[in-house]
Design a protein around this motif. Structure first.
Motif, PDB file in Angstrom:
ATOM      1  N   PRO A  12       0.790  -1.179  -0.103  1.00 25.07           N
ATOM      2  CA  PRO A  12       0.140   0.055   0.076  1.00 25.07           C
ATOM      3  C   PRO A  12       0.831   1.240   0.115  1.00 25.07           C
ATOM      4  CG  PRO A  12      -0.529  -1.613   1.753  1.00 25.07           C
ATOM      5  CD  PRO A  12       0.580  -2.263   1.122  1.00 25.07           C
ATOM      6  N   ILE A  13       0.356   2.375  -0.953  1.00 29.27           N
ATOM      7  CA  ILE A  13       1.286   3.616  -0.727  1.00 29.27           C
ATOM      8  C   ILE A  13       0.452   4.373   0.159  1.00 29.27           C
ATOM      9  CG2 ILE A  13       1.594   5.502  -2.155  1.00 29.27           C
ATOM     10  CD1 ILE A  13       1.669   3.612  -4.717  1.00 29.27           C
ATOM     11  N   VAL A  14       1.149   4.811   1.134  1.00 27.67           N
ATOM     12  CA  VAL A  14       0.490   5.812   2.180  1.00 27.67           C
ATOM     13  C   VAL A  14       0.737   7.189   1.993  1.00 27.67           C
ATOM     14  CG1 VAL A  14       0.179   3.673   3.858  1.00 27.67           C
ATOM     15  CG2 VAL A  14       2.248   5.411   3.774  1.00 27.67           C
ATOM     16  N   LEU A  15       1.752   7.441   1.214  1.00 31.01           N
ATOM     17  CA  LEU A  15       2.232   8.836   1.172  1.00 31.01           C
ATOM     18  C   LEU A  15       2.729   9.228  -0.350  1.00 31.01           C
ATOM     19  CD1 LEU A  15       3.117  11.266   3.071  1.00 31.01           C
ATOM     20  CD2 LEU A  15       5.442  10.575   2.945  1.00 31.01           C
ATOM     21  N   GLY A  16       2.477  10.454  -0.729  1.00 35.63           N
ATOM     22  CA  GLY A  16       2.926  10.873  -1.683  1.00 35.63           C
ATOM     23  C   GLY A  16       3.516  12.284  -1.738  1.00 35.63           C
ATOM     24  N   LYS A  17       4.591  12.432  -2.318  1.00 35.11           N
ATOM     25  CA  LYS A  17       5.491  13.575  -2.017  1.00 35.11           C
ATOM     26  C   LYS A  17       5.456  14.413  -3.540  1.00 35.11           C
ATOM     27  CE  LYS A  17       9.955  15.386  -0.896  1.00 35.11           C
ATOM     28  NZ  LYS A  17      11.517  15.098  -0.332  1.00 35.11           N
ATOM     29  N   LEU A  18       4.917  15.804  -3.150  1.00 32.67           N
ATOM     30  CA  LEU A  18       4.610  16.765  -4.378  1.00 32.67           C
ATOM     31  C   LEU A  18       5.915  16.964  -5.124  1.00 32.67           C
ATOM     32  CD1 LEU A  18       2.297  17.699  -6.240  1.00 32.67           C
ATOM     33  CD2 LEU A  18       2.509  19.590  -4.820  1.00 32.67           C
ATOM     34  N   GLN A  19       5.952  16.861  -6.470  1.00 34.79           N
ATOM     35  CA  GLN A  19       7.033  17.510  -7.107  1.00 34.79           C
ATOM     36  C   GLN A  19       6.674  18.659  -7.815  1.00 34.79           C
ATOM     37  OE1 GLN A  19       8.821  14.787  -9.975  1.00 34.79           O
ATOM     38  NE2 GLN A  19      10.354  16.496 -10.974  1.00 34.79           N
ATOM     39  N   ALA A  34      10.784   8.641   2.807  1.00 36.12           N
ATOM     40  CA  ALA A  34      11.050   7.322   3.081  1.00 36.12           C
ATOM     41  C   ALA A  34      11.314   7.065   4.416  1.00 36.12           C
ATOM     42  CB  ALA A  34      12.429   6.806   2.279  1.00 36.12           C
ATOM     43  N   HIS A  35      11.870   7.967   5.196  1.00 37.15           N
ATOM     44  CA  HIS A  35      12.065   7.758   6.531  1.00 37.15           C
ATOM     45  C   HIS A  35      10.653   7.729   7.435  1.00 37.15           C
ATOM     46  CE1 HIS A  35      16.324   7.760   6.607  1.00 37.15           C
ATOM     47  NE2 HIS A  35      16.640   8.950   6.080  1.00 37.15           N
ATOM     48  N   LEU A  36       9.844   8.509   7.130  1.00 36.92           N
ATOM     49  CA  LEU A  36       8.427   8.747   7.824  1.00 36.92           C
ATOM     50  C   LEU A  36       7.647   7.363   7.355  1.00 36.92           C
ATOM     51  CD1 LEU A  36       6.314  10.175   9.063  1.00 36.92           C
ATOM     52  CD2 LEU A  36       5.581  11.364   7.016  1.00 36.92           C
ATOM     53  N   VAL A  37       7.699   7.124   6.277  1.00 40.51           N
ATOM     54  CA  VAL A  37       7.002   5.893   5.833  1.00 40.51           C
ATOM     55  C   VAL A  37       7.486   4.522   6.589  1.00 40.51           C
ATOM     56  CG1 VAL A  37       6.092   4.222   3.998  1.00 40.51           C
ATOM     57  CG2 VAL A  37       5.918   6.840   3.926  1.00 40.51           C
ATOM     58  N   ALA A  38       8.918   4.390   6.554  1.00 41.88           N
ATOM     59  CA  ALA A  38       9.775   3.488   7.298  1.00 41.88           C
ATOM     60  C   ALA A  38       9.365   3.437   8.899  1.00 41.88           C
ATOM     61  CB  ALA A  38      11.300   3.409   7.066  1.00 41.88           C
ATOM     62  N   TRP A  39       9.108   4.372   9.354  1.00 43.71           N
ATOM     63  CA  TRP A  39       9.052   4.633  10.740  1.00 43.71           C
ATOM     64  C   TRP A  39       7.436   3.879  10.989  1.00 43.71           C
ATOM     65  CZ3 TRP A  39       5.008   7.282  13.198  1.00 43.71           C
ATOM     66  CH2 TRP A  39       5.134   7.145  14.642  1.00 43.71           C
ATOM     67  N   TYR A  40       6.615   4.471  10.428  1.00 44.32           N
ATOM     68  CA  TYR A  40       5.221   4.229  10.269  1.00 44.32           C
ATOM     69  C   TYR A  40       4.952   2.705   9.976  1.00 44.32           C
ATOM     70  CZ  TYR A  40       0.233   4.248  10.191  1.00 44.32           C
ATOM     71  OH  TYR A  40      -1.314   4.140  10.003  1.00 44.32           O
ATOM     72  N   ALA A  41       5.658   2.116   9.154  1.00 48.76           N
ATOM     73  CA  ALA A  41       5.543   0.773   8.664  1.00 48.76           C
ATOM     74  C   ALA A  41       6.093  -0.191   9.874  1.00 48.76           C
ATOM     75  CB  ALA A  41       6.342   0.266   7.526  1.00 48.76           C
ATOM     76  N   GLU A  42       6.875   0.258  10.589  1.00 48.91           N
ATOM     77  CA  GLU A  42       7.337  -0.435  11.787  1.00 48.91           C
ATOM     78  C   GLU A  42       6.703  -0.274  12.850  1.00 48.91           C
ATOM     79  OE1 GLU A  42      10.980   0.365  14.823  1.00 48.91           O
ATOM     80  OE2 GLU A  42      11.622   0.215  12.868  1.00 48.91           O
ATOM     81  N   LEU A  48       5.010  -0.931   3.798  1.00 48.04           N
ATOM     82  CA  LEU A  48       4.320   0.346   3.196  1.00 48.04           C
ATOM     83  C   LEU A  48       5.307   0.906   2.192  1.00 48.04           C
ATOM     84  CD1 LEU A  48       2.632   1.955   6.445  1.00 48.04           C
ATOM     85  CD2 LEU A  48       1.555   0.513   4.834  1.00 48.04           C
ATOM     86  N   ALA A  49       4.564   1.803   1.466  1.00 47.84           N
ATOM     87  CA  ALA A  49       5.433   2.652   0.427  1.00 47.84           C
ATOM     88  C   ALA A  49       4.849   3.805   0.091  1.00 47.84           C
ATOM     89  CB  ALA A  49       5.169   1.789  -1.011  1.00 47.84           C
ATOM     90  N   TRP A  50       5.956   4.765  -0.525  1.00 46.82           N
ATOM     91  CA  TRP A  50       5.675   6.366  -1.123  1.00 46.82           C
ATOM     92  C   TRP A  50       5.748   6.298  -2.145  1.00 46.82           C
ATOM     93  CZ3 TRP A  50       9.332   9.781  -2.119  1.00 46.82           C
ATOM     94  CH2 TRP A  50      10.411   9.194  -1.962  1.00 46.82           C
ATOM     95  N   GLN A  51       5.353   7.547  -2.756  1.00 47.24           N
ATOM     96  CA  GLN A  51       5.957   7.634  -4.269  1.00 47.24           C
ATOM     97  C   GLN A  51       5.876   9.207  -4.279  1.00 47.24           C
ATOM     98  OE1 GLN A  51       2.510   6.325  -6.348  1.00 47.24           O
ATOM     99  NE2 GLN A  51       1.266   7.854  -5.980  1.00 47.24           N
ATOM    100  N   VAL A  52       6.857   9.549  -5.529  1.00 47.03           N
ATOM    101  CA  VAL A  52       6.582  11.164  -5.629  1.00 47.03           C
ATOM    102  C   VAL A  52       5.607  11.160  -6.862  1.00 47.03           C
ATOM    103  CG1 VAL A  52       8.185  12.796  -7.173  1.00 47.03           C
ATOM    104  CG2 VAL A  52       9.202  11.114  -5.405  1.00 47.03           C
ATOM    105  N   VAL A  53       4.618  12.438  -6.584  1.00 49.08           N
ATOM    106  CA  VAL A  53       3.732  12.697  -7.377  1.00 49.08           C
ATOM    107  C   VAL A  53       3.877  14.169  -8.172  1.00 49.08           C
ATOM    108  CG1 VAL A  53       2.035  11.141  -6.292  1.00 49.08           C
ATOM    109  CG2 VAL A  53       2.089  13.742  -5.578  1.00 49.08           C
TER     110      VAL A  53
END
Length: 108
Positions: A12-19, A34-42, A48-53
């Motif tokens: 699941p993608i939980v965060l998108g970082k706006l470009q 990446a750090h925020l999503v890794a912490w939350y996944a832990e 969990l995953a994130w992507q640049v949008v």
């Protein structure tokens, strides 16, 4: 490799970082998402995953993440058409998290 790709595609993608913009102000800290999503996944013991949008993407791709992260030293210069995409994102249930990173001061 195919099974690994299928496994990652189901994360699941939980965060998108706006470009946004022409420069790199949107990406002053390239590992923050990446750090925020890794912490939350832990915390929830689940991958969990994130992507640049980019606001030029299809709106369904932007809505794939429930949270959209907007960072930078300066206020983002977002055209009116892109603002409509952000309004649609919020009205569809998305959350925008805005972070004014660092302590850089603007020139007078």
């Amino acid at each position: 490799m195919g099974l690994l790709a299928l496994h990652r595609a189901r994360t699941p993608i939980v965060l998108g970082k706006l470009q946004y913009g022409d420069g790199q102000d949107w990406n002053n800290d390239p590992r923050e998402a990446a750090h925020l999503v890794a912490w939350y996944a832990e915390q929830i013991h689940r991958p969990l995953a994130w992507q640049v949008v980019d606001l030029q993407q299809h709106p369904a791709d932007i809505r794939a993440a429930p949270v959209l992260l907007i960072t930078g030293h300066d206020a983002p210069d977002i055209p009116e058409a892109a603002r409509a995409v952000l309004r649609d994102y919020v009205w569809s249930g998305g959350t925008i998290l805005g972070v004014a990173c660092c302590s850089k001061t603007s020139p007078s």
